[in-house]
Motif scaffolding. Structure first.
Motif, PDB file in Angstrom:
ATOM      1  N   LEU A 194      -6.811   9.208 -14.819  1.00  0.00           N
ATOM      2  CA  LEU A 194      -6.315   8.972 -13.464  1.00  0.00           C
ATOM      3  C   LEU A 194      -4.850   9.407 -13.403  1.00  0.00           C
ATOM      4  O   LEU A 194      -4.006   8.846 -14.107  1.00  0.00           O
ATOM      5  CB  LEU A 194      -6.431   7.494 -13.107  1.00  0.00           C
ATOM      6  CG  LEU A 194      -7.849   6.888 -13.168  1.00  0.00           C
ATOM      7  CD1 LEU A 194      -7.777   5.370 -13.032  1.00  0.00           C
ATOM      8  CD2 LEU A 194      -8.720   7.463 -12.077  1.00  0.00           C
ATOM      9  N   ILE A 195      -4.567  10.418 -12.592  1.00  0.00           N
ATOM     10  CA  ILE A 195      -3.168  10.830 -12.378  1.00  0.00           C
ATOM     11  C   ILE A 195      -2.688  10.166 -11.096  1.00  0.00           C
ATOM     12  O   ILE A 195      -3.144  10.498  -9.998  1.00  0.00           O
ATOM     13  CB  ILE A 195      -3.047  12.362 -12.273  1.00  0.00           C
ATOM     14  CG1 ILE A 195      -3.543  13.021 -13.563  1.00  0.00           C
ATOM     15  CG2 ILE A 195      -1.609  12.767 -11.997  1.00  0.00           C
ATOM     16  CD1 ILE A 195      -3.443  14.542 -13.546  1.00  0.00           C
ATOM     17  N   ASP A 196      -1.761   9.212 -11.242  1.00  0.00           N
ATOM     18  CA  ASP A 196      -1.286   8.422 -10.103  1.00  0.00           C
ATOM     19  C   ASP A 196       0.025   9.012  -9.584  1.00  0.00           C
ATOM     20  O   ASP A 196       1.049   8.981 -10.271  1.00  0.00           O
ATOM     21  CB  ASP A 196      -1.080   6.971 -10.540  1.00  0.00           C
ATOM     22  CG  ASP A 196      -0.711   6.067  -9.373  1.00  0.00           C
ATOM     23  OD1 ASP A 196      -0.700   6.561  -8.224  1.00  0.00           O
ATOM     24  OD2 ASP A 196      -0.431   4.881  -9.609  1.00  0.00           O
ATOM     25  N   VAL A 228      -5.011  10.084  -7.812  1.00  0.00           N
ATOM     26  CA  VAL A 228      -4.958   8.870  -6.983  1.00  0.00           C
ATOM     27  C   VAL A 228      -3.543   8.673  -6.444  1.00  0.00           C
ATOM     28  O   VAL A 228      -2.586   9.292  -6.919  1.00  0.00           O
ATOM     29  CB  VAL A 228      -5.385   7.622  -7.792  1.00  0.00           C
ATOM     30  CG1 VAL A 228      -6.787   7.796  -8.346  1.00  0.00           C
ATOM     31  CG2 VAL A 228      -4.404   7.343  -8.920  1.00  0.00           C
ATOM     32  N   GLY A 229      -3.461   7.795  -5.430  1.00  0.00           N
ATOM     33  CA  GLY A 229      -2.150   7.494  -4.845  1.00  0.00           C
ATOM     34  C   GLY A 229      -1.737   8.487  -3.791  1.00  0.00           C
ATOM     35  O   GLY A 229      -0.535   8.692  -3.572  1.00  0.00           O
ATOM     36  N   SER A 253      -5.891   5.271  -3.515  1.00  0.00           N
ATOM     37  CA  SER A 253      -5.230   4.202  -4.279  1.00  0.00           C
ATOM     38  C   SER A 253      -5.715   4.203  -5.721  1.00  0.00           C
ATOM     39  O   SER A 253      -6.795   4.735  -6.040  1.00  0.00           O
ATOM     40  CB  SER A 253      -5.503   2.840  -3.644  1.00  0.00           C
ATOM     41  OG  SER A 253      -6.870   2.511  -3.757  1.00  0.00           O
ATOM     42  N   LEU A 254      -4.937   3.575  -6.577  1.00  0.00           N
ATOM     43  CA  LEU A 254      -5.316   3.470  -7.988  1.00  0.00           C
ATOM     44  C   LEU A 254      -6.568   2.612  -8.142  1.00  0.00           C
ATOM     45  O   LEU A 254      -7.421   2.881  -8.999  1.00  0.00           O
ATOM     46  CB  LEU A 254      -4.153   2.851  -8.773  1.00  0.00           C
ATOM     47  CG  LEU A 254      -4.366   2.649 -10.276  1.00  0.00           C
ATOM     48  CD1 LEU A 254      -4.660   3.965 -10.966  1.00  0.00           C
ATOM     49  CD2 LEU A 254      -3.144   1.979 -10.901  1.00  0.00           C
ATOM     50  N   ARG A 255      -6.699   1.572  -7.293  1.00  0.00           N
ATOM     51  CA  ARG A 255      -7.876   0.700  -7.376  1.00  0.00           C
ATOM     52  C   ARG A 255      -9.159   1.488  -7.125  1.00  0.00           C
ATOM     53  O   ARG A 255     -10.132   1.365  -7.880  1.00  0.00           O
ATOM     54  CB  ARG A 255      -7.736  -0.428  -6.348  1.00  0.00           C
ATOM     55  CG  ARG A 255      -8.908  -1.376  -6.287  1.00  0.00           C
ATOM     56  CD  ARG A 255      -8.654  -2.502  -5.287  1.00  0.00           C
ATOM     57  NE  ARG A 255      -9.807  -3.367  -5.149  1.00  0.00           N
ATOM     58  CZ  ARG A 255     -10.828  -3.114  -4.358  1.00  0.00           C
ATOM     59  NH1 ARG A 255     -10.824  -2.024  -3.605  1.00  0.00           N
ATOM     60  NH2 ARG A 255     -11.844  -3.958  -4.301  1.00  0.00           N
ATOM     61  N   GLY A 257      -9.579   4.677  -7.385  1.00  0.00           N
ATOM     62  CA  GLY A 257      -9.756   5.641  -8.465  1.00  0.00           C
ATOM     63  C   GLY A 257     -10.323   4.991  -9.708  1.00  0.00           C
ATOM     64  O   GLY A 257     -11.165   5.577 -10.410  1.00  0.00           O
ATOM     65  N   PHE A 258      -9.882   3.760  -9.985  1.00  0.00           N
ATOM     66  CA  PHE A 258     -10.378   3.065 -11.174  1.00  0.00           C
ATOM     67  C   PHE A 258     -11.858   2.704 -11.019  1.00  0.00           C
ATOM     68  O   PHE A 258     -12.628   2.776 -11.987  1.00  0.00           O
ATOM     69  CB  PHE A 258      -9.551   1.801 -11.406  1.00  0.00           C
ATOM     70  CG  PHE A 258      -9.798   1.149 -12.725  1.00  0.00           C
ATOM     71  CD1 PHE A 258      -9.373   1.749 -13.902  1.00  0.00           C
ATOM     72  CD2 PHE A 258     -10.485  -0.048 -12.804  1.00  0.00           C
ATOM     73  CE1 PHE A 258      -9.608   1.149 -15.126  1.00  0.00           C
ATOM     74  CE2 PHE A 258     -10.733  -0.648 -14.021  1.00  0.00           C
ATOM     75  CZ  PHE A 258     -10.289  -0.045 -15.191  1.00  0.00           C
ATOM     76  N   GLU A 259     -12.267   2.325  -9.804  1.00  0.00           N
ATOM     77  CA  GLU A 259     -13.687   2.038  -9.567  1.00  0.00           C
ATOM     78  C   GLU A 259     -14.531   3.287  -9.798  1.00  0.00           C
ATOM     79  O   GLU A 259     -15.617   3.224 -10.402  1.00  0.00           O
ATOM     80  CB  GLU A 259     -13.875   1.523  -8.133  1.00  0.00           C
ATOM     81  CG  GLU A 259     -13.309   0.122  -7.902  1.00  0.00           C
ATOM     82  CD  GLU A 259     -13.383  -0.309  -6.449  1.00  0.00           C
ATOM     83  OE1 GLU A 259     -13.073  -1.481  -6.161  1.00  0.00           O
ATOM     84  OE2 GLU A 259     -13.746   0.547  -5.603  1.00  0.00           O
ATOM     85  N   THR A 260     -14.037   4.419  -9.340  1.00  0.00           N
ATOM     86  CA  THR A 260     -14.757   5.676  -9.573  1.00  0.00           C
ATOM     87  C   THR A 260     -14.823   6.007 -11.058  1.00  0.00           C
ATOM     88  O   THR A 260     -15.845   6.480 -11.565  1.00  0.00           O
ATOM     89  CB  THR A 260     -14.063   6.826  -8.816  1.00  0.00           C
ATOM     90  OG1 THR A 260     -13.975   6.500  -7.430  1.00  0.00           O
ATOM     91  CG2 THR A 260     -14.815   8.136  -8.984  1.00  0.00           C
ATOM     92  N   ALA A 261     -13.722   5.736 -11.764  1.00  0.00           N
ATOM     93  CA  ALA A 261     -13.700   5.994 -13.204  1.00  0.00           C
ATOM     94  C   ALA A 261     -14.735   5.133 -13.927  1.00  0.00           C
ATOM     95  O   ALA A 261     -15.396   5.591 -14.872  1.00  0.00           O
ATOM     96  CB  ALA A 261     -12.307   5.725 -13.758  1.00  0.00           C
ATOM     97  N   LEU A 262     -14.907   3.881 -13.483  1.00  0.00           N
ATOM     98  CA  LEU A 262     -15.922   3.012 -14.090  1.00  0.00           C
ATOM     99  C   LEU A 262     -17.318   3.563 -13.855  1.00  0.00           C
ATOM    100  O   LEU A 262     -18.173   3.554 -14.758  1.00  0.00           O
ATOM    101  CB  LEU A 262     -15.804   1.598 -13.506  1.00  0.00           C
ATOM    102  CG  LEU A 262     -14.571   0.789 -13.916  1.00  0.00           C
ATOM    103  CD1 LEU A 262     -14.528  -0.539 -13.163  1.00  0.00           C
ATOM    104  CD2 LEU A 262     -14.571   0.525 -15.413  1.00  0.00           C
TER     105      LEU A 262
END
Length: 289
Positions: A194-196, A228-229, A253-255, A257-262
């Motif tokens: 994730l690049i924020d 993200v961001g 948002s980072l949130r 993006g993190f859900e997508t990463a999961l």
């Protein structure tokens, strides 16, 4: 003539040191050394003037001078303390030599000045070089530390890492981002990065070009990059500039993006509320029994 004047200075070193200490102590009342303890100030000054006299006696620079300057650099004493002290020593020495002369003419005065300058100037030059070398080393270390902090890659979960970026991105920093990304993905065995860019104030064509290059490089080594961001104003700028970011996922948002990463790593966030309620019911029934 020089040897005779040098002998006068060395033979009367106690008087010159006494005069020098008086003047240096008087100046101390109004400068930065007032915060230093009397014991440390006096011992350092005596060592300082002994180092000077050793150089005068040996007619050249000595190892004692190098060791003394290195120790003061490590203690954080400013260079101005040494240069001011040497300038004071120059004046005190000249005054003392002239006071010992029965007749003072321009030639004698010029000889005294020339001789004292030959003692003091090389010492000042050596001390300035020592401090400059130390300063350059410190700046170099700080530059390395800033570079490492400018593009950190943080593993937050197995196979998922985050690179938070803050501040402007220029060509040099973009190169560092690329290097850290590739090394970090291999090191942490990352499947998703994730690049924020929440902290990047401006995303123009050059910045987008560097990010796209970094993401493409990550894709070539088998990982997925999510940008993200992306704030509304950044999104508008990207559209107006005609920048194509369609090759990799983007999230606001980072949130998110993190859900997508999961999801990309076959994981998901589950609501444990129902399970907790069941446990409470079970504990409640046990109490009744």
């Amino acid at each position: 003539m020089h040897r005779r004047l040098q002998a006068i200075v060395v033979d009367n070193s106690d008087t010159i040191i006494k005069n020098w200490l008086e003047q240096v102590s008087e100046k101390r009342k109004s400068d930065y050394t007032s915060a230093i303890s009397d014991e440390l100030f006096q011992s350092t000054n005596r060592e300082f003037v002994n180092v000077i006299f050793t150089s005068v006696d040996k007619s050249g620079l000595t190892d004692e001078l190098d060791n003394f300057s290195e120790r003061l650099v490590n203690l954080g004493w400013p260079l101005s303390y040494l240069t001011d002290g040497l300038q004071t020593f120059r004046r005190v020495t000249i005054d003392f030599i002239l006071s010992q002369s029965e007749k003072i003419d321009s030639d004698h005065f010029s000889t005294v000045l020339d001789m004292v300058d030959r003692w003091i100037d090389p010492i000042i030059n050596r001390l300035v070089n020592e401090y400059s070398g130390s300063w350059e080393h410190t700046v170099s270390m700080q530059r390395v530390a800033l570079q490492e902090l400018s593009a950190p890659l943080i593993p937050v979960m197995n196979n998922i890492t985050i690179m938070p970026l803050i501040g402007t991105i220029d060509t040099e920093r973009a190169k560092l981002i690329m290097e850290n990304l590739l090394e970090g993905v291999i090191k942490h065995n990352s499947e998703v990065v994730l690049i924020d860019i929440t902290g990047v104030p401006v995303v123009d064509t050059m910045v987008a070009h560097h990010i796209i290059q970094a993401s493409e490089a990550v894709r070539l080594i088998g990982s997925t990059c999510i940008l993200v961001g992306i704030r509304p104003e950044i999104a508008q700028t990207i559209v107006n500039l005609g920048i194509d970011l369609s090759k990799f996922p983007t999230k606001s948002s980072l949130r998110k993006g993190f859900e997508t990463a999961l999801e990309l790593t076959d994981r998901k966030i589950e609501n444990c509320g129902e399970t907790e309620q069941n446990i409470e019911k079970l504990l409640g029934s046990l109490k009744k029994e």
